[in-house]
Write a protein that holds these residues in place. Structure first.
Motif, PDB file in Angstrom:
ATOM      1  N   SER A   1       0.826  -1.208   0.000  1.00  0.00           N
ATOM      2  CA  SER A   1       0.000   0.000   0.000  1.00  0.00           C
ATOM      3  C   SER A   1       0.861   1.259   0.000  1.00  0.00           C
ATOM      4  N   ASP A   2       1.760   1.397   0.988  1.00  0.00           N
ATOM      5  CA  ASP A   2       2.521   2.634   1.161  1.00  0.00           C
ATOM      6  C   ASP A   2       3.516   2.896   0.039  1.00  0.00           C
TER       7      ASP A   2
ATOM      8  N   VAL B   1      -4.161  10.146   7.175  1.00  0.00           N
ATOM      9  CA  VAL B   1      -5.210  10.732   6.339  1.00  0.00           C
ATOM     10  C   VAL B   1      -4.984  10.413   4.864  1.00  0.00           C
ATOM     11  N   VAL B   2      -3.767  10.653   4.369  1.00  0.00           N
ATOM     12  CA  VAL B   2      -3.514  10.470   2.934  1.00  0.00           C
ATOM     13  C   VAL B   2      -3.516   8.995   2.542  1.00  0.00           C
ATOM     14  N   ASN B   3      -3.349   8.097   3.512  1.00  0.00           N
ATOM     15  CA  ASN B   3      -3.350   6.666   3.205  1.00  0.00           C
ATOM     16  C   ASN B   3      -4.692   5.991   3.481  1.00  0.00           C
ATOM     17  N   PHE B   4      -5.639   6.717   4.014  1.00  0.00           N
ATOM     18  CA  PHE B   4      -6.889   6.094   4.445  1.00  0.00           C
ATOM     19  C   PHE B   4      -7.605   5.391   3.286  1.00  0.00           C
TER      20      PHE B   4
ATOM     21  N   HIS C   1      -4.443  -3.222  14.505  1.00  0.00           N
ATOM     22  CA  HIS C   1      -3.171  -2.497  14.422  1.00  0.00           C
ATOM     23  C   HIS C   1      -3.383  -1.110  15.001  1.00  0.00           C
ATOM     24  N   ALA C   2      -2.334  -0.527  15.555  1.00  0.00           N
ATOM     25  CA  ALA C   2      -2.429   0.823  16.106  1.00  0.00           C
ATOM     26  C   ALA C   2      -2.734   1.836  15.008  1.00  0.00           C
TER      27      ALA C   2
ATOM     28  N   SER D   1      -2.488   0.205   8.425  1.00  0.00           N
ATOM     29  CA  SER D   1      -1.482  -0.839   8.227  1.00  0.00           C
ATOM     30  C   SER D   1      -2.061  -2.240   8.146  1.00  0.00           C
ATOM     31  N   ALA D   2      -3.074  -2.530   8.950  1.00  0.00           N
ATOM     32  CA  ALA D   2      -3.617  -3.895   8.979  1.00  0.00           C
ATOM     33  C   ALA D   2      -4.544  -4.189   7.812  1.00  0.00           C
TER      34      ALA D   2
END
Length: 330
Positions: A162-163, A213-216, A253-254, A258-259
Motif C-alpha cells: 500500500s505505502d 489521512v492520505v493513506n486512508f 493495528h495501532a 497498516s492492517a
C-alpha cells in the motif's frame, strides 16, 4: 492526458525493470535529508523554562512547520522540473514525467530488499536473516527466530504494498508526479518522525496523522486489489480466507491503515502475522492478524512478493483504464 498516461505506463515499466539502484541519486533521499536537517534544528527543547504542556504544544507546532515546509519544497521542486521539461519540448516533458513516476514507485525495490531476507535465511541461517531484515524493519531483530524474521519480512511486504506501491501509484495517476512526490514526502516524514517515544511523541504527531489521512482511502483500495490478486494468483493463495481475515482483522493495528493489507496477506497465506514486537528495547503488545492455519516459512516471502506484484499490475490496469475513460469523456 494522453501523454500523462504514456508516461505513467513507462514509469511503471521502468520501476519493474530497474528498481532503485543505489548508485542513482533518488529524490526521496533528498527529501529525507531535508527532513533530517529540519528535525535537528526544530526538534529541540533547550532554553525553555515553561510547563511540559506548553513545551509539548511548541513541539507539535514545530512539527507542523516542518511538515508544511517539506511539502511545499517537494511540491515546488516537482512543479519546476515538470514545467522546465515541457518548456523544452513535449518529448522532454514526457521523459521527465516517466522518470519521476519510476522514482515514485517502489515495486521492484520492495521485492529486492525482502528477497535479501529470503536468501539470507535459506543460505546462511537465522543470524544472517536477522541482519537482513533489520534493514527493512524498525523493530529489534536480535530476538527473532527464523519464523519471526520471516513474519517481519512478510509484514513489510504487505504493508508497503500500500505505502510504497499502490498509494503512490494512485496519487500519481490523479495528479501526476507532482502529487506523487507530495505523497512520498508525507510518507517519508511519517517513517522518520512518526515514533511514539519522548523525542517524537509531539514533534512527529502531525506528520503521523497526516500520513494516516492520505493513506486512508489508498490502503482500503490496496486491500481489495490484494483480495482480487489472491483469487487470481493460483493455488498458493486462499482468496476466500483473505477476504474473511480482512473483514475480521483489518483494524488489529495501532494504525488505521497498516492492517488493511496485512490482514489480506495473512489470510491469503493462511498464516499469523503481527503479534508482540520489541522496539528500542521495549516490548510492545500487538494483536495477532490471521488464524495461523499453518506455520509460516521463508517461502512465504516469495509468495508475498508474488501477491504484491499481482496487486501492482491490477492497480496499474485500473488506473490506466480510468484515465483512458476520462480522456475519452473529455
Amino acid at each position: 492526458m494522453c501523454y500523462h498516461i504514456f508516461a505513467f505506463i513507462a514509469g511503471f515499466v521502468l520501476d519493474l525493470l530497474i528498481g532503485d539502484p543505489h548508485f542513482i541519486p533518488h529524490p526521496v533521499r533528498l527529501i529525507g535529508s531535508l527532513i533530517s536537517f529540519l528535525d535537528k534544528r526544530l526538534n529541540c527543547d533547550a532554553g525553555y523554562n515553561i510547563s511540559e504542556k506548553k513545551l509539548n504544544l511548541i513541539k507539535y507546532k514545530r512539527g507542523m512547520l516542518l511538515a508544511f515546509t517539506v511539502i511545499f519544497a517537494t511540491f515546488a521542486m516537482s512543479v519546476i522540473i515538470i514545467v522546465a521539461a515541457y518548456s523544452i519540448n513535449l518529448y522532454a516533458g514526457v521523459i521527465a514525467e516517466a522518470v519521476m513516476t519510476w522514482q515514485i514507485l517502489a515495486t521492484k525495490c520492495l521485492r529486492v530488499e525482502s528477497m535479501r531476507v529470503y536468501d539470507a535465511l535459506r543460505t546462511d541461517g537465522v543470524d544472517a536473516g536477522r541482519r537482513a531484515v533489520s534493514m527493512i524493519v524498525g523493530r529489534d531483530t536480535s530476538v527473532l527466530d527464523a519464523a519471526g524474521v520471516t513474519r517481519a519480512a512478510v509484514e513489510t511486504i504487505a504493508e508497503n504494498t500500500s505505502d510504497g506501491v499502490i498509494a503512490p501509484m494512485l496519487y500519481t495517476a490523479i495528479g501526476g508526479p507532482v502529487l506523487g512526490f507530495v505523497y512520498k514526502a508525507v510518507n517519508t516524514m511519517d517513517s522518520m518522525l512518526g515514533y511514539k517515544n519522548d523525542k517524537y511523541m509531539y514533534f512527529g504527531r502531525f506528520a503521523a496523522r497526516l500520513d494516516d489521512v492520505v493513506n486512508f482511502i489508498p490502503a482500503r483500495i490496496s486491500a481489495y486489489l490484494m483480495i482480487a490478486a489472491a483469487f487470481i494468483g493460483g493455488r498458493q493463495f486462499d482468496g476466500k480466507n483473505a477476504y474473511r481475515i480482512f473483514k475480521r482483522d483489518r483494524f488489529n493495528h495501532a494504525s488505521p491503515n497498516s492492517a488493511q493489507t496485512e490482514s489480506v496477506c495473512a489470510g491469503a497465506l493462511r498464516v499469523h502475522l503481527a503479534g508482540d514486537a520489541v522496539y528500542f528495547g521495549k516490548l510492545v503488545k500487538k494483536k495477532y492478524i490471521g488464524d495461523g492455519l499453518r506455520e509460516i516459512e521463508y517461502e512465504d516471502i516469495k509468495r508475498a512478493n508474488r501477491l504484491m506484484y499481482i496487486t501492482a499490475f491490477l492497480c496499474e490496469l485500473l488506473s490506466v483504464a480510468v484515465m483512458s475513460l476520462v480522456l475519452i469523456l473529455l
